[in-house]
Design a protein around this motif. Structure first.
Motif, PDB file in Angstrom:
ATOM      1  N   UNK A 434       0.863  -1.187   0.000  1.00 24.11           N
ATOM      2  CA  UNK A 434       0.000   0.000   0.000  1.00 24.11           C
ATOM      3  C   UNK A 434       0.892   1.227   0.000  1.00 24.11           C
ATOM      4  N   UNK A 435       0.405   2.315  -0.558  1.00 25.49           N
ATOM      5  CA  UNK A 435       1.202   3.535  -0.654  1.00 25.49           C
ATOM      6  C   UNK A 435       1.515   3.857  -2.101  1.00 25.49           C
ATOM      7  N   UNK A 436       2.493   4.724  -2.321  1.00 27.70           N
ATOM      8  CA  UNK A 436       2.825   5.090  -3.691  1.00 27.70           C
ATOM      9  C   UNK A 436       4.021   6.019  -3.761  1.00 27.70           C
ATOM     10  N   UNK A 437       4.411   6.308  -5.004  1.00 24.26           N
ATOM     11  CA  UNK A 437       5.576   7.159  -5.259  1.00 24.26           C
ATOM     12  C   UNK A 437       5.190   8.630  -5.262  1.00 24.26           C
ATOM     13  N   UNK A 438       6.132   9.469  -4.850  1.00 21.00           N
ATOM     14  CA  UNK A 438       5.956  10.916  -4.958  1.00 21.00           C
ATOM     15  C   UNK A 438       6.311  11.359  -6.378  1.00 21.00           C
ATOM     16  N   UNK A 439       5.970  12.595  -6.683  1.00 19.28           N
ATOM     17  CA  UNK A 439       6.239  13.098  -8.032  1.00 19.28           C
ATOM     18  C   UNK A 439       7.731  13.339  -8.251  1.00 19.28           C
ATOM     19  N   UNK A 440       8.485  13.553  -7.177  1.00 18.64           N
ATOM     20  CA  UNK A 440       9.936  13.771  -7.301  1.00 18.64           C
ATOM     21  C   UNK A 440      10.659  12.774  -6.414  1.00 18.64           C
ATOM     22  N   UNK A 441      11.967  12.614  -6.666  1.00 15.98           N
ATOM     23  CA  UNK A 441      12.785  11.711  -5.848  1.00 15.98           C
ATOM     24  C   UNK A 441      13.789  12.500  -5.019  1.00 15.98           C
ATOM     25  N   UNK A 461      -2.860   5.138   9.161  1.00 13.44           N
ATOM     26  CA  UNK A 461      -2.897   6.560   9.520  1.00 13.44           C
ATOM     27  C   UNK A 461      -1.612   7.289   9.125  1.00 13.44           C
ATOM     28  N   UNK A 462      -0.493   6.590   9.093  1.00  9.59           N
ATOM     29  CA  UNK A 462       0.787   7.246   8.795  1.00  9.59           C
ATOM     30  C   UNK A 462       1.004   7.433   7.297  1.00  9.59           C
ATOM     31  N   UNK A 463       0.741   6.405   6.500  1.00  3.31           N
ATOM     32  CA  UNK A 463       0.995   6.492   5.054  1.00  3.31           C
ATOM     33  C   UNK A 463       0.265   7.672   4.422  1.00  3.31           C
ATOM     34  N   UNK A 470       4.115  14.806   0.318  1.00  2.00           N
ATOM     35  CA  UNK A 470       4.917  14.648  -0.897  1.00  2.00           C
ATOM     36  C   UNK A 470       6.021  13.617  -0.808  1.00  2.00           C
ATOM     37  N   UNK A 471       5.926  12.672   0.120  1.00  2.75           N
ATOM     38  CA  UNK A 471       6.950  11.642   0.259  1.00  2.75           C
ATOM     39  C   UNK A 471       6.497  10.343  -0.417  1.00  2.75           C
ATOM     40  N   UNK A 681       9.841  11.725  11.313  1.00  2.67           N
ATOM     41  CA  UNK A 681      10.420  11.057  10.143  1.00  2.67           C
ATOM     42  C   UNK A 681      10.878  12.077   9.105  1.00  2.67           C
ATOM     43  N   UNK A 682      10.099  13.123   8.934  1.00  2.00           N
ATOM     44  CA  UNK A 682      10.456  14.163   7.969  1.00  2.00           C
ATOM     45  C   UNK A 682      11.763  14.843   8.373  1.00  2.00           C
ATOM     46  N   UNK A 683      11.891  15.181   9.643  1.00  2.00           N
ATOM     47  CA  UNK A 683      13.124  15.807  10.131  1.00  2.00           C
ATOM     48  C   UNK A 683      14.315  14.864   9.968  1.00  2.00           C
ATOM     49  N   UNK A 684      14.093  13.573  10.268  1.00  2.00           N
ATOM     50  CA  UNK A 684      15.169  12.589  10.134  1.00  2.00           C
ATOM     51  C   UNK A 684      15.613  12.447   8.683  1.00  2.00           C
ATOM     52  N   UNK A 685      14.668  12.436   7.747  1.00  2.00           N
ATOM     53  CA  UNK A 685      15.018  12.246   6.329  1.00  2.00           C
ATOM     54  C   UNK A 685      15.830  13.408   5.776  1.00  2.00           C
ATOM     55  N   UNK A 686      15.723  14.577   6.422  1.00  2.00           N
ATOM     56  CA  UNK A 686      16.437  15.760   5.936  1.00  2.00           C
ATOM     57  C   UNK A 686      17.781  15.963   6.624  1.00  2.00           C
ATOM     58  N   UNK A 687      18.128  15.079   7.549  1.00  2.00           N
ATOM     59  CA  UNK A 687      19.422  15.193   8.212  1.00  2.00           C
ATOM     60  C   UNK A 687      20.543  15.028   7.188  1.00  2.00           C
TER      61      UNK A 687
END
Length: 702
Positions: A434-441, A461-463, A470-471, A681-687
């Motif tokens: 379940x889920x999907x790709x964002x428009x950018x990588x 609830x998280x996905x 946009x993730x 998670x967003x903050x972690x991904x931008x580290x």
């Protein structure tokens, strides 16, 4: 079906199960779980009784003729009587002719209303009842009256039909409520018999168990459906099914909804859940004939071409229900909703899954199977070949429809199976995603793993909030848990199999460094994967993860079966909810329990869990310090399952890791605090270290 061997010829020594089959079953140890001299004596007595009964019954058949229905002799006698009365046309009394005329008078192209009226015509005396039938019907009616809270003034069978109609039409009971009412009635009237049956029959060879069950079905259920006899199953096994010559309930109500929701579905559920033995019912809405195939898993309603999408023509219940008929009837057939039909008795079409779309109010066309798949072969939009509002083919649509939570429903209808080739199986693993790709990588994709005996619905609830930001985000089921399926359920499932499955999924579909997150035991899977395949990881997220309890005990198989039955039960699931959440009043709901329990009705759920326990489980406590990828530790500050001590231990053992406490949260931050979890998670991904690793590993793969 083509290639099916001819049924055995009737003779005084005919027996439907070859001796070699029984010998082979015994040699393979299929009866090894039947213990104790008393149980063995009972089984031997049942087998001997079945043999004697089969000999006696088979002697009633015309010598040299094909035996397809042990009720033929009775039908022949009734046929002669009806011919003498002039109620039936004169015809040959050959077995073939009897089978044809015994169904009903031949249909001719007439108006739909005439066709339904003729469906209900039966010769006088066809449904004559014995004293046993009358007593059983009276008991059955009293239980139905209690279940529907209504007592009809009409007598006997007419009263039963009126009570069923009142519950559906006047009280507007939902399909799931109709089905549950009948299941409860069957459980009550059966008393202790299901427990005895479940202890013996499933342990016997399937042909023998099917035959014994079919042998006594006509006597036990005749008061509800009318005359019936032994028959060949849909998959070609003689004497292991039952053919109801003309179902009284269907013929006299003329209602597809009552047939499906108050007979077919609840009876199949009762056999599967209470008796521990599968059975498929296939009603014929043109002839009112119904066949029962024991030992055969039922075809899902949404795939069953014999269940029409629209109502039967001339159905008075539909006229009374009006626009509410779709949701009240709710029998999800495989035909489309077109009213144009060559079949005189009902309106049906040929579209495969449109009834469910109709029930959900959707007329959307099928998503294009090519354009719907984007990067890596995972869907960017809907599931190809599946209309909007439909459940996937592998989901129990009836149970899924009982869930009221909107997020659960959306994820249920968006998830799909993708094939993943693995080195340890010949067939691919149908992996649930379940889920999907964002428009950018711009950022690494997130892949989330659920905990023990759960499913990807954990991330319902998280996905969505990750996707809204946009993730690229996916939740998946690995082999052995959730809705994932493979052709070989006999293969032992060890941590290596789960790791290899995840790696092949990443290699075939993700194809770039990912942030891998795991909750509870899913955290152990993620940690094990990061240790073995750091080249696939941009970052690791441990969500109330379990890694410091080593190994899984493998109890005796009979204890595993009992334990798994308890694990699937509603009381234990609800108790688990209470332990899982901090805010139990808000989150430990019936919907949460039904969602967490849905995957346990997958065909091989028990077998997969047994193989997992036999595989030994994870032993990672001594390897946590070897993790070398950037790691985020998310931990609920009120985790009542693992406590809070492991969180500090993870932070100490994994160099450079960061611990984030999730406030007012129990064991599942992704369910109880999805927005807070998303922000972390967003903050972690931008580290910087995560983005640098993402770029480096991606360049290396390129």
């Amino acid at each position: 079906p083509p290639g099916t061997p001819d049924p055995p010829q009737a003779s005084s020594s005919a027996f439907p199960f070859p001796q070699t089959h029984l010998q082979r079953a015994t040699n393979q140890g299929r009866m090894r779980n039947v213990r104790g001299p008393r149980v063995l004596s009972v089984c031997a007595l049942l087998a001997a009784s079945a043999f004697l009964c089969s000999v006696l019954l088979l002697q009633q058949q015309p010598s040299g003729g094909a035996v397809t229905n042990l009720g033929t002799a009775r039908l022949r006698a009734r046929q002669r009587t009806q011919i003498e009365r002039g109620a039936w046309p004169k015809t040959s009394l050959s077995p073939r002719a009897l089978r044809e005329t015994g169904r009903r008078r031949s249909f001719r192209p007439r108006s739909n209303q005439e066709a339904v009226s003729e469906t209900r015509d039966v010769p006088d005396g066809f449904y004559d009842q014995s004293l046993f039938d009358r007593a059983a019907l009276a008991m059955f009616r009293s239980l139905v009256q209690r279940g529907v809270d209504y007592k009809s003034a009409l007598p006997n069978y007419e009263g039963l039909k009126d009570e069923a109609k009142n519950y559906m039409v006047n009280q507007k009971a939902k399909p799931e409520d109709q089905q549950q009412m009948v299941v409860d009635v069957l459980k009550t009237i059966a008393g202790p018999f299901p427990a005895l049956y479940k202890a013996i029959m499933p342990k016997l060879p399937t042909p023998l168990a099917s035959f014994l069950t079919a042998l006594f079905t006509p006597t036990i259920f005749g008061f509800l459906v009318g005359p019936s006899g032994l028959n060949t199953t849909r998959d070609g096994r003689p004497f292991q099914g039952v053919r109801v010559e003309r179902c009284r309930f269907l013929a006299e109500t003329g209602c597809k909804g009552l047939c499906v929701n108050m007979c077919k579905v609840p009876t199949e559920r009762f056999f599967r859940e209470e008796m521990g033995f599968p059975m498929e019912m296939r009603p014929n809405f043109q002839t009112c004939e119904c066949t029962l195939s024991y030992g055969l898993e039922p075809t899902p309603l949404r795939e069953d071409e014999d269940i029409p999408a629209a109502c039967l023509a001339g159905c008075a219940n539909l006229l009374q229900l009006g626009a509410a008929g779709e949701s009240i009837c709710g029998s999800m057939g495989a035909g489309d909703r077109s009213i144009a039909s060559p079949a005189p008795a009902f309106m049906r079409g040929g579209g495969k899954n449109a009834m469910l779309a109709m029930a959900m109010g959707s007329d959307s066309p099928v998503t294009d199977g090519i354009s719907a798949y984007g990067e890596g072969g995972l869907a960017t939009g809907g599931d190809p070949g599946k209309e909007d509002g439909e459940y996937p083919d592998f989901v129990d649509a009836i149970r899924a429809s009982e869930i009221g939570d909107e997020r659960s429903q959306k994820m249920l209808k968006s998830m799909r199976h993708v094939p993943v080739d693995v080195p340890f199986l010949k067939n691919p693993v149908m992996t649930t995603v379940a889920g999907g790709w964002a428009e950018t990588d711009e950022h690494p994709p997130f892949v989330f793993l659920h905990g023990f005996d759960s499913s990807l619905l954990e991330y319902r609830r998280l996905i969505p909030v990750m996707r809204e930001e946009g993730y690229s985000a996916f939740s998946i089921d690995l082999l052995g848990w959730g809705f994932a399926q493979a052709g070989d359920e006999d293969h032992v499932i060890t941590p290596k199999e789960k790791r290899d499955h995840l790696y092949q999924f990443w290699k075939q579909y993700i194809k770039k460094p990912m942030i891998l997150g795991g909750a509870s035991v899913g955290g152990a899977i993620a940690l094990d994967f990061a240790l073995e395949h750091p080249d696939a990881i941009a970052g690791l997220t441990l969500i109330d993860a379990q890694a410091y309890i080593d190994g899984v005990q493998s109890p005796p198989e009979f204890m595993m079966s009992v334990g798994l039955d308890v694990l699937r039960s509603k009381p234990l699931r609800q108790f688990g909810n209470v332990l899982t959440y901090s805010n139990t009043e808000k989150f430990a709901t019936d919907d949460a329990m039904l969602t967490g329990r849905l995957h346990t009705f997958m065909p091989n759920w028990k077998q997969y869990n047994k193989k997992w326990m036999q595989g030994g489980g994870y032993s990672l406590s001594g390897r946590v310090k070897d993790v070398s990828v950037p790691t985020l530790i998310l931990w609920g500050d009120n985790d009542k399952i693992l406590g809070t001590e492991p969180a500090a231990r993870f932070e100490q053992d994994i160099k450079g890791s960061k611990l984030v406490w999730v406030p007012e949260c129990g064991h599942v931050p992704h369910l109880e605090q999805p927005v807070f979890t998303k922000d972390a998670l967003e903050e972690f991904s931008r580290k910087a270290e995560v983005m640098e690793r993402y770029a480096q590993v991606a360049a290396a793969h390129a």
